[in-house]
Every structure is written in structure tokens, then in C-alpha cells.
Write an enzyme that holds these catalytic residues in place. Sequence first.
Site, PDB file in Angstrom:
ATOM      1  N   SER A 141       3.873 -21.641  11.260  1.00 59.56           N
ATOM      2  CA  SER A 141       4.919 -21.365  10.977  1.00 59.56           C
ATOM      3  C   SER A 141       5.049 -21.319   9.591  1.00 59.56           C
ATOM      4  CB  SER A 141       6.283 -21.623  11.724  1.00 59.56           C
ATOM      5  OG  SER A 141       7.326 -21.470  11.036  1.00 59.56           O
ATOM      6  N   TYR A 154      11.501 -29.233  14.150  1.00 56.74           N
ATOM      7  CA  TYR A 154      10.578 -27.957  14.212  1.00 56.74           C
ATOM      8  C   TYR A 154       9.816 -28.269  13.025  1.00 56.74           C
ATOM      9  CZ  TYR A 154       9.037 -23.194  14.541  1.00 56.74           C
ATOM     10  OH  TYR A 154       8.320 -22.149  14.589  1.00 56.74           O
TER      11      TYR A 154
END
Length: 259
Positions: A141, A154
Site C-alpha cells: 500500500s 495499518y
Amino acid sequence: MCKWPVALVTGGGSGLGKAIVERFLAEGAKVAILDRSEERVQEVVAMFGGKVVGTSGDVRSMADNKAAVARCVEAFGKIDTLVGNAGVWDYNASIAGTSEEKLAEAIDELVGINLKGYILAAKAALPELYKTKGNAIFTVSNAGFYPGGGGVLYTASKHGVVGMIKQLAHEWAPHIRVNGVAPGGIGGISRGFPSLSQEGIRFSNLPLDDLMKQMLPLEKAFYASEYTGGYVFFANRKDNGPATGSVLNFDGGIGMRGF
Ligand code: NAD
């Protein structure tokens, strides 16, 4: 045509994983998926007939990862490419705003899925990847490189994935190549995870597509199918034999905004 006819994709039941399945099939592959949603597994298998087989299970379980590997080999004889992709987002949850009671549970859940799940999938697929001299690709990501694409949980998990890719590439060389694709925000999808009770929570008042147009130097929202070329690139031995330990920043230039 790619030279990787059999792939196993975790989180292949929806979103980016499902788009990767569709793209790999279009490139001539056969694909197995592992997803915790039995309903989504059945839907994807039904959609693509005999070219996809599925296992419903949790990537945090070694047994479920091994079952997915066994199902793939039973159906298609081997695994050329593992795509570790199942992941959850934290909706930018802050440490300050998360209660002490929820925090430890949330870390276990998010890191358990996003990082432990990848490592267990790698362990389960290793014997088959070794036989085919195959490769593994993991979904990172923009949060694997920059802050602001998620909360601490995250962002830490995705930075961890980058480290895992590098160390695994080191450990598995010269037999198996290991790389990553780091997409930016994906229009139209993104789900939370239960320990922070995020179902239905909105990240922004703007629709994600509009937010991405504002944030990205390329001023455009990108959809799951537009990210799948990165996976084809790393899966294809013919074009990228030298690539291992690489992570492709494939994110609309999110880190290139400057000041
Ligand atoms: P998604 O929720 O649409 O799909 C994830 C799939 O993984 C779902 O089918 C879900 O059932 C499955 N899954 C979740 N937890 C699981 C578990 N414990 N065991 C087995 N399956 C499980 O999400 P997505 O947006 O397609 O995310 C896919 C990957 O892309 C993730 O690694 C995510 O971090 C990454 N990513 C997403 C975005 C985005 O904007 N959506 C951006 C960058 C990276």
C-alpha cells in the site's frame, strides 16, 4: 501470454484480489483463492467455472493456508505464483482515539491479518513454489512508504510487509522471487475490521473517488482493475527475471506531491 499458469490469491473474494483473479484468468492462468467469506468464495468460483477453485478460511490460520495450497495443487497440479493480498484497513484510527480496551485486540487483529497472514501463506506455499521455481507477490500500500494512508496500525503493518518482502527475497534466493505491489487508494472499495467496530464508518465526507482526485498528483481515482498490471509484471518470468525484493510504488504518485 504469461508464463505462470497457476496462481493462489489470498483475499481473492472481493476488491483488489478479485480483480487480480480476473486479470490472471484473462492472461491464461488458472487460479485458486483463499478468502474468509464463504459466500464470496462461492460467488467467484461460480463466476469463473472450472478455472477457479476456492477455499474458505482465515489467513491467520496455518491449517487454512495449507488447505488452500492443497486445494490448488489438487485442482491444477502446482503453484507458480502466490499472491498474498488479504488485508484490512484501519480507517485512519488514531492511537489517541482508540480505547485501551480495544487497542490490544485491534493490533492483534490487524497485524494478524495484514502481516502474520502473509507470512503463513508464504510458509504454506513454499514447498510448491520451490518445486516450480515460482514467485510470490504481496500487496503492500502507499502506507508501506508514507504516513497518512492509514492509522498507526495499518501503516505499521504495511511497513512490516515491505520488510518481510525484502527478507523473504533474501531467504528464498536463488530459487523463488519475492516482490510487492504498493497500490494507492482504490476507488469504490475498502472495508474495516470488527475489533474497532468500523462497519459503516466513513473515512471522509467526500466520496473516496473525489478525495483521491484531490490528493493525487495524477488527479484521478484508480480502480482495482487498473492495479492488476503490476501483479502480471511480477508474475511473468519472461519480462522481469531480475526482480526480487522489489516493491512497485503504484499509487498515482501519492508521495510526489511535494511542498
Ligand atoms: P476488500 O475488503 O475489498 O477485500 C479483502 C478480501 O480479503 C475480502 O474478500 C475479505 O473477505 C478477505 N479477508 C479479509 N480478512 C481475511 C482473513 N483474515 N482471512 C481470509 N480472507 C480475509 O479489500 P481490498 O481493498 O481489496 O484490499 C486488498 C489488499 O489491498 C489489502 O492488502 C489492502 O491493504 C490493500 N490495499 C487496499 C487499498 C484500498 O484503497 N482499498 C489501497 C492500498 C492497498
